[in-house]
Design an enzyme around this catalytic site. Structure first.
Site, PDB file in Angstrom:
ATOM      1  N   GLY A  58      -7.869  12.530   0.946  1.00 12.18           N
ATOM      2  CA  GLY A  58      -7.281  11.188   1.201  1.00 12.18           C
ATOM      3  C   GLY A  58      -8.466  10.279   0.484  1.00 12.18           C
ATOM      4  O   GLY A  58      -7.393   9.243  -0.071  1.00 12.18           O
ATOM      5  N   GLU A 115     -15.407   8.332   1.896  1.00 12.87           N
ATOM      6  CA  GLU A 115     -14.399   8.687   2.986  1.00 12.87           C
ATOM      7  C   GLU A 115     -13.138   7.645   2.852  1.00 12.87           C
ATOM      8  O   GLU A 115     -13.560   6.467   2.537  1.00 12.87           O
ATOM      9  CB  GLU A 115     -14.737   8.824   4.207  1.00 12.87           C
ATOM     10  CG  GLU A 115     -14.952  10.127   4.681  1.00 12.87           C
ATOM     11  CD  GLU A 115     -13.842  11.171   5.166  1.00 12.87           C
ATOM     12  OE1 GLU A 115     -12.839  10.746   4.195  1.00 12.87           O
ATOM     13  OE2 GLU A 115     -13.851  12.158   5.764  1.00 12.87           O
ATOM     14  N   ASP A 116     -11.852   8.174   2.936  1.00 12.16           N
ATOM     15  CA  ASP A 116     -10.885   6.934   3.011  1.00 12.16           C
ATOM     16  C   ASP A 116     -10.957   6.519   4.296  1.00 12.16           C
ATOM     17  O   ASP A 116     -10.666   5.170   4.446  1.00 12.16           O
ATOM     18  CB  ASP A 116      -9.610   7.858   2.582  1.00 12.16           C
ATOM     19  CG  ASP A 116      -9.214   8.910   3.538  1.00 12.16           C
ATOM     20  OD1 ASP A 116      -9.972   9.703   4.024  1.00 12.16           O
ATOM     21  OD2 ASP A 116      -8.156   9.467   3.428  1.00 12.16           O
ATOM     22  N   ASP A 119     -11.867   8.097  11.668  1.00  5.24           N
ATOM     23  CA  ASP A 119     -11.255   7.873  12.802  1.00  5.24           C
ATOM     24  C   ASP A 119     -12.065   8.210  14.071  1.00  5.24           C
ATOM     25  O   ASP A 119     -12.841   7.255  14.587  1.00  5.24           O
ATOM     26  CB  ASP A 119      -9.974   8.899  12.958  1.00  5.24           C
ATOM     27  CG  ASP A 119      -9.042   8.590  14.161  1.00  5.24           C
ATOM     28  OD1 ASP A 119      -9.494   8.038  15.003  1.00  5.24           O
ATOM     29  OD2 ASP A 119      -7.933   9.135  14.143  1.00  5.24           O
ATOM     30  N   PHE A 168      -1.627   4.376  13.378  1.00  2.47           N
ATOM     31  CA  PHE A 168      -1.781   5.464  12.154  1.00  2.47           C
ATOM     32  C   PHE A 168      -1.110   4.962  10.950  1.00  2.47           C
ATOM     33  O   PHE A 168      -0.303   3.996  10.991  1.00  2.47           O
ATOM     34  CB  PHE A 168      -0.595   6.517  12.750  1.00  2.47           C
ATOM     35  CG  PHE A 168      -0.651   7.719  11.917  1.00  2.47           C
ATOM     36  CD1 PHE A 168      -1.624   8.759  12.158  1.00  2.47           C
ATOM     37  CD2 PHE A 168       0.192   7.892  10.609  1.00  2.47           C
ATOM     38  CE1 PHE A 168      -1.703   9.843  11.336  1.00  2.47           C
ATOM     39  CE2 PHE A 168       0.010   9.004   9.876  1.00  2.47           C
ATOM     40  CZ  PHE A 168      -1.052  10.078  10.109  1.00  2.47           C
ATOM     41  N   ARG A 181       1.029   9.239  -0.028  1.00  3.03           N
ATOM     42  CA  ARG A 181      -0.332   9.144  -0.457  1.00  3.03           C
ATOM     43  C   ARG A 181      -0.213   8.131  -1.706  1.00  3.03           C
ATOM     44  O   ARG A 181      -1.150   7.322  -2.145  1.00  3.03           O
ATOM     45  CB  ARG A 181      -1.135  10.401  -1.006  1.00  3.03           C
ATOM     46  CG  ARG A 181      -1.449  11.447   0.023  1.00  3.03           C
ATOM     47  CD  ARG A 181      -2.389  12.591  -0.545  1.00  3.03           C
ATOM     48  NE  ARG A 181      -2.311  13.688   0.466  1.00  3.03           N
ATOM     49  CZ  ARG A 181      -3.294  13.732   1.578  1.00  3.03           C
ATOM     50  NH1 ARG A 181      -4.130  12.834   1.779  1.00  3.03           N
ATOM     51  NH2 ARG A 181      -3.193  14.823   2.082  1.00  3.03           N
TER      52      ARG A 181
HETATM   53  C1  PRP Z   1      -8.585  12.565   7.207  1.00  3.22           C
HETATM   54  C2  PRP Z   1      -9.699  11.532   6.497  1.00  3.22           C
HETATM   55  C3  PRP Z   1     -10.812  11.943   7.219  1.00  3.22           C
HETATM   56  C4  PRP Z   1     -10.656  12.363   8.644  1.00  3.22           C
HETATM   57  C5  PRP Z   1     -11.012  11.228   9.627  1.00  3.22           C
HETATM   58  O1  PRP Z   1      -8.566  13.770   6.643  1.00  3.22           O
HETATM   59  O2  PRP Z   1      -9.469  11.680   5.295  1.00  3.22           O
HETATM   60  O3  PRP Z   1     -11.582  12.881   6.431  1.00  3.22           O
HETATM   61  O4  PRP Z   1      -9.349  12.854   8.593  1.00  3.22           O
HETATM   62  O5  PRP Z   1     -10.839  11.833  10.904  1.00  3.22           O
HETATM   63  P1  PRP Z   1     -11.955  11.847  11.855  1.00  3.22           P
HETATM   64  O6  PRP Z   1     -12.944  10.722  11.824  1.00  3.22           O
HETATM   65  O7  PRP Z   1     -11.457  12.111  13.162  1.00  3.22           O
HETATM   66  O8  PRP Z   1     -12.536  13.173  11.546  1.00  3.22           O
HETATM   67  P2  PRP Z   1      -7.312  14.751   6.800  1.00  3.22           P
HETATM   68  O9  PRP Z   1      -7.737  15.965   7.637  1.00  3.22           O
HETATM   69  O10 PRP Z   1      -6.132  14.035   7.158  1.00  3.22           O
HETATM   70  O11 PRP Z   1      -7.210  15.408   5.283  1.00  3.22           O
HETATM   71  P3  PRP Z   1      -6.748  14.685   4.119  1.00  3.22           P
HETATM   72  O12 PRP Z   1      -7.999  13.977   3.522  1.00  3.22           O
HETATM   73  O13 PRP Z   1      -6.447  15.555   3.065  1.00  3.22           O
HETATM   74  O14 PRP Z   1      -5.659  13.842   4.283  1.00  3.22           O
END
Ligand code: PRP
Length: 192
Positions: A58, A115-116, A119, A168, A181
């Site tokens: 991400g 980080e993007d 959550d 979301f 993306r």
């Molecule tokens: C997303 C985002 C973070 C994580 C955040 O990754 O990039 O790494 O979720 O969530 P959290 O704070 O609840 O851990 P994702 O698993 O969707 O993978 P991606 O980056 O490949 O889209």
């Protein structure tokens, strides 16, 4: 009958076709904020070098924009990790699986973890602990988006682009089932 996932995708497509209602953060707002973050980071690391570590997938667009807003006088190197946290059912256990580790040593370096979106904070807290075990000189964290709610594993962030409600979002690197993306803006999917 449609599964929940299929219904979600269909609902999403319908929403995407109605762009006026679903843009949460415009391309211009993102670019302006990322430029500001680049200035802040440049001030903080003046006279030092920087090792940027991005958490894929991400963060790839955010990183590309962010590093181009960092003062070119600051030597910047880039590395990436791909991680997933998994557990029973749909809830993550917080156990981190490293799909791809950084290539270079982080020992004695000024690491900026990118980080993007944050959550629950699960991913970031686990990655942070892992990187600290590599003995960097310093470790700071930058996230484009921090959700205001649902942070079960709070991690202090040094730089935050936007704080948003628990909705979301997709675009600018963020996905739904690997799609969207490539959007230049960030869109909200569960507008209801
Ligand atoms: C997303 C985002 C973070 C994580 C955040 O990754 O990039 O790494 O979720 O969530 P959290 O704070 O609840 O851990 P994702 O698993 O969707 O993978 P991606 O980056 O490949 O889209």
């Amino acid at each position: 009958m449609l599964s929940n996932e299929a219904f979600q995708v269909r609902y999403t497509i319908a929403l995407m076709q109605n762009p006026g209602k679903s843009v949460l953060i415009s391309e211009q707002e993102i670019q302006r904020r990322v430029a500001e973050m680049g200035v802040r980071i440049s001030e903080d690391y003046k006279g030092q070098s920087l090792s940027v570590v991005g958490v894929l997938k991400g963060s790839f667009i955010f990183i590309a924009d962010l590093i181009r807003n960092i003062d070119p006088a600051i030597p910047v190197e880039i590395d990436f990790m791909t991680v997933s946290s998994y557990g029973s059912g749909t809830r993550s256990s917080g156990e981190l699986r490293i799909e791809r580790d950084v290539e270079g040593s982080l020992e004695g370096k000024n690491v900026l973890l990118v980080e993007d979106i944050v959550d629950s904070g699960l991913t970031l807290s686990a990655v942070k602990d892992l990187l600290l075990s590599r003995n960097p000189q310093s470790l700071r964290i930058v996230a484009l988006i921090e959700k205001e709610t649902n942070r079960r594993h709070p991690v202090p962030l040094d730089y935050v682009g936007f704080r948003i409600p628990d909705v979301f979002v997709v675009g600018y690197g963020l996905d739904l089932a690997q799609h969207y993306r490539n959007l230049k803006e960030i869109r909200i999917l569960d507008a209801g």
